[in-house]
Design an enzyme around this catalytic site. Structure first.
Site, PDB file in Angstrom:
ATOM      1  N   ARG A  43      -0.202   9.442  22.955  1.00 40.00           N
ATOM      2  CA  ARG A  43       0.623  10.372  23.720  1.00 40.00           C
ATOM      3  C   ARG A  43       2.038  10.322  23.154  1.00 40.00           C
ATOM      4  NH1 ARG A  43      -3.323  12.446  24.936  1.00 40.00           N
ATOM      5  NH2 ARG A  43      -4.210  12.889  26.998  1.00 40.00           N
ATOM      6  N   ASP A  72       0.077  12.914  15.931  1.00 38.07           N
ATOM      7  CA  ASP A  72      -0.766  14.016  16.407  1.00 38.07           C
ATOM      8  C   ASP A  72      -0.285  14.473  17.779  1.00 38.07           C
ATOM      9  OD1 ASP A  72      -3.167  15.688  16.195  1.00 38.07           O
ATOM     10  OD2 ASP A  72      -3.938  14.479  17.852  1.00 38.07           O
ATOM     11  N   GLU A  86       5.619  18.298  23.210  1.00 40.69           N
ATOM     12  CA  GLU A  86       4.603  19.144  22.582  1.00 40.69           C
ATOM     13  C   GLU A  86       4.187  20.337  23.432  1.00 40.69           C
ATOM     14  OE1 GLU A  86       1.444  16.137  22.050  1.00 40.69           O
ATOM     15  OE2 GLU A  86       0.193  17.373  23.343  1.00 40.69           O
ATOM     16  N   HIS A 129      -1.998  17.910  17.992  1.00 39.87           N
ATOM     17  CA  HIS A 129      -2.943  17.375  18.989  1.00 39.87           C
ATOM     18  C   HIS A 129      -4.383  17.808  18.676  1.00 39.87           C
ATOM     19  CE1 HIS A 129      -2.738  15.466  23.198  1.00 39.87           C
ATOM     20  NE2 HIS A 129      -3.956  15.295  22.713  1.00 39.87           N
TER      21      HIS A 129
HETATM   22  P1  NAI Z   1      -9.142   3.486  27.031  1.00 41.32           P
HETATM   23  O1  NAI Z   1      -8.786   3.495  28.468  1.00 41.32           O
HETATM   24  O2  NAI Z   1     -10.545   3.255  26.620  1.00 41.32           O
HETATM   25  O3  NAI Z   1      -8.225   2.408  26.269  1.00 41.32           O
HETATM   26  C1  NAI Z   1      -6.881   2.217  26.513  1.00 41.32           C
HETATM   27  C2  NAI Z   1      -6.552   0.780  26.210  1.00 41.32           C
HETATM   28  O4  NAI Z   1      -5.144   0.599  26.334  1.00 41.32           O
HETATM   29  C3  NAI Z   1      -7.231  -0.211  27.180  1.00 41.32           C
HETATM   30  O5  NAI Z   1      -7.870  -1.228  26.454  1.00 41.32           O
HETATM   31  C4  NAI Z   1      -6.074  -0.740  28.010  1.00 41.32           C
HETATM   32  O6  NAI Z   1      -6.250  -2.085  28.421  1.00 41.32           O
HETATM   33  C5  NAI Z   1      -4.937  -0.640  27.001  1.00 41.32           C
HETATM   34  N1  NAI Z   1      -3.634  -0.662  27.621  1.00 41.32           N
HETATM   35  C6  NAI Z   1      -3.275  -0.245  28.867  1.00 41.32           C
HETATM   36  N2  NAI Z   1      -1.969  -0.513  29.071  1.00 41.32           N
HETATM   37  C7  NAI Z   1      -1.520  -1.105  27.952  1.00 41.32           C
HETATM   38  C8  NAI Z   1      -0.252  -1.627  27.563  1.00 41.32           C
HETATM   39  N3  NAI Z   1       0.780  -1.597  28.395  1.00 41.32           N
HETATM   40  N4  NAI Z   1      -0.141  -2.151  26.329  1.00 41.32           N
HETATM   41  C9  NAI Z   1      -1.201  -2.195  25.481  1.00 41.32           C
HETATM   42  N5  NAI Z   1      -2.423  -1.756  25.808  1.00 41.32           N
HETATM   43  C10 NAI Z   1      -2.576  -1.201  27.014  1.00 41.32           C
HETATM   44  O7  NAI Z   1      -8.600   4.871  26.460  1.00 41.32           O
HETATM   45  P2  NAI Z   1      -9.041   5.587  25.106  1.00 41.32           P
HETATM   46  O8  NAI Z   1     -10.180   6.491  25.359  1.00 41.32           O
HETATM   47  O9  NAI Z   1      -9.146   4.565  24.030  1.00 41.32           O
HETATM   48  O10 NAI Z   1      -7.779   6.538  24.844  1.00 41.32           O
HETATM   49  C11 NAI Z   1      -6.509   5.995  24.522  1.00 41.32           C
HETATM   50  C12 NAI Z   1      -5.481   7.114  24.595  1.00 41.32           C
HETATM   51  O11 NAI Z   1      -5.720   8.048  23.546  1.00 41.32           O
HETATM   52  C13 NAI Z   1      -5.545   7.971  25.879  1.00 41.32           C
HETATM   53  O12 NAI Z   1      -4.768   7.394  26.911  1.00 41.32           O
HETATM   54  C14 NAI Z   1      -4.981   9.278  25.433  1.00 41.32           C
HETATM   55  O13 NAI Z   1      -3.602   9.296  25.734  1.00 41.32           O
HETATM   56  C15 NAI Z   1      -5.178   9.291  23.919  1.00 41.32           C
HETATM   57  N6  NAI Z   1      -6.070  10.349  23.454  1.00 41.32           N
HETATM   58  C16 NAI Z   1      -5.616  11.216  22.493  1.00 41.32           C
HETATM   59  C17 NAI Z   1      -6.426  12.213  22.008  1.00 41.32           C
HETATM   60  C18 NAI Z   1      -5.982  13.176  20.925  1.00 41.32           C
HETATM   61  O14 NAI Z   1      -6.657  14.194  20.665  1.00 41.32           O
HETATM   62  N7  NAI Z   1      -4.875  12.924  20.240  1.00 41.32           N
HETATM   63  C19 NAI Z   1      -7.783  12.408  22.524  1.00 41.32           C
HETATM   64  C20 NAI Z   1      -8.183  11.403  23.483  1.00 41.32           C
HETATM   65  C21 NAI Z   1      -7.346  10.437  23.939  1.00 41.32           C
END
Ligand code: NAI
Length: 329
Positions: free
Chosen positions: A234, A258, A263, A295
């Protein structure tokens, strides 16, 4: 049930139409983003379906509730753009697509790294113009480099596995550690040590109050000279002004993003004939070592199939008063 799909593009419509006949919904597509000014388009709909740059703040929720909306279905994983508390107060359920294709985003992060490093985007244009010079195209071996991963959930884990295959040392920070990744040789370290030791830093944690602007003047100062920073998570994880300063000082060697904090005013639109008013993105675009995509990390056929099916299943569960497994509480 009547569903209003906001921020809808032709490709969204294609995928919803592909699966439409499996469900009995009346779907209307709106190109407009959903926010307080467009909330009245929701009159007559029980469910609204939104994407990453719709702004569902308190006021929008109030208006949706007044219009009879009972469900907000996000067709994405991140939900930082929805005031979930306000939705709860108005008895509106919020559901999302928690996982659709971690490899899609992980692979796009890899594409940003490889392109920035080996400059294939520049080589492509040069060769097409008959310029076969290698001047300024020099890259570095990824093999043997230290890659820092912040957030090792679904996407971060997929990314760790890909980058391991390149022979990198992988270090990570997350508020919860993954045994599976540790068994694969990923080493968890305190956040500042990840900043200090990484040649490449890839962000995969959600945006929240703890992670907002985690890449800032202070953390950049800890990093290696010439560090590569990749953000497919993000935009607001990065303080753009501080990163521009880091790029100007040559502290940051490469930036691949990305996602971008502002954005919602730019991404997903063709603005090629417009006068862009966002000076920060224009400044970023001026650096030869910055690569910006709009994105698109999620944007694969497999991910679009999964997003559409899960969204329709979320709505079906709501309609049938079943347990909402993908509800954001
Ligand atoms: P997820 O929920 O599986 O993983 C997120 C991880 O971040 C978890 O392991 C969590 O413990 C960790 N986390 C939470 N707070 C934290 C902190 N303060 N410091 C370090 N780690 C922390 O989510 P997923 O599916 O892996 O997605 C991650 C992010 O990717 C989403 O939140 C979204 O913003 C972004 N995303 C971007 C996309 C794109 O097209 N550019 C598409 C899909 C998701």
């Amino acid at each position: 049930m009547k569903i209003a799909i906001f921020s809808s593009k032709t490709y969204d419509q294609d995928y919803f139409e592909k699966y439409e006949e499996d469900y009995n919904y009346k779907i209307s597509f709106f190109e407009a983003a959903l926010n307080k000014d467009t909330a009245n388009l929701s009159i007559g709909f029980e469910a609204v379906c939104i994407f990453v740059n719709d702004n569902i703040d308190k006021e929008t929720i109030k208006r949706l509730s007044k219009n009879g909306v009972k469900l907000i279905a996000l067709r994405c994983a991140g939900f930082n753009n929805v005031d979930v508390e306000a939705a709860k107060e108005h008895d509106i359920k919020v559901v999302r697509v928690p996982v659709y294709s971690p490899p899609a985003v992980a692979e796009h992060s890899m594409a940003l790294i490889l392109t920035l490093n080996r400059k294939t985007h520049k080589a492509y244009n040069r060769v097409r113009e008959g310029n076969f010079s290698l001047k300024n195209l020099i890259g570095f071996n990824l093999s043997g480099k230290t890659v820092g991963v912040i957030g090792t959930g679904q996407i971060g884990a997929a990314f760790c596995k890909v980058i391991k295959g390149f022979g990198c040392k992988v270090i990570a920070f997350d508020i919860s550690k993954s045994d599976e990744l540790m068994n694969l040789g990923v080493e968890y370290l305190p956040l500042d040590d990840v900043f200090r030791q990484s040649d490449v830093l890839s962000l995969h944690c959600p945006l929240n109050t703890h992670t907002h602007h985690m890449i800032n003047k202070k953390s950049i100062a800890l990093m290696k000279n010439g560090v590569m920073i990749i953000n497919t998570s993000r935009g607001a994880l990065i303080n753009t002004v501080d990163v521009i300063e880091g790029l100007s000082d040559r502290k940051i060697g490469y930036l691949g993003i990305d996602v971008y904090e502002q954005e919602e005013n730019l991404f997903f639109e063709d603005l090629s004939e417009s006068i862009i008013q966002d000076d920060l993105i224009l400044r970023l675009n001026g650096f030869p070592n910055v690569l910006i995509t709009s994105h698109q990390a999620y944007f694969t056929k497999e991910a679009m199939d999964q997003i559409t099916i899960t969204t329709l299943e979320n709505i079906k569960a709501f309609e049938n008063h079943l347990e909402l497994t993908n509800e954001i509480k």
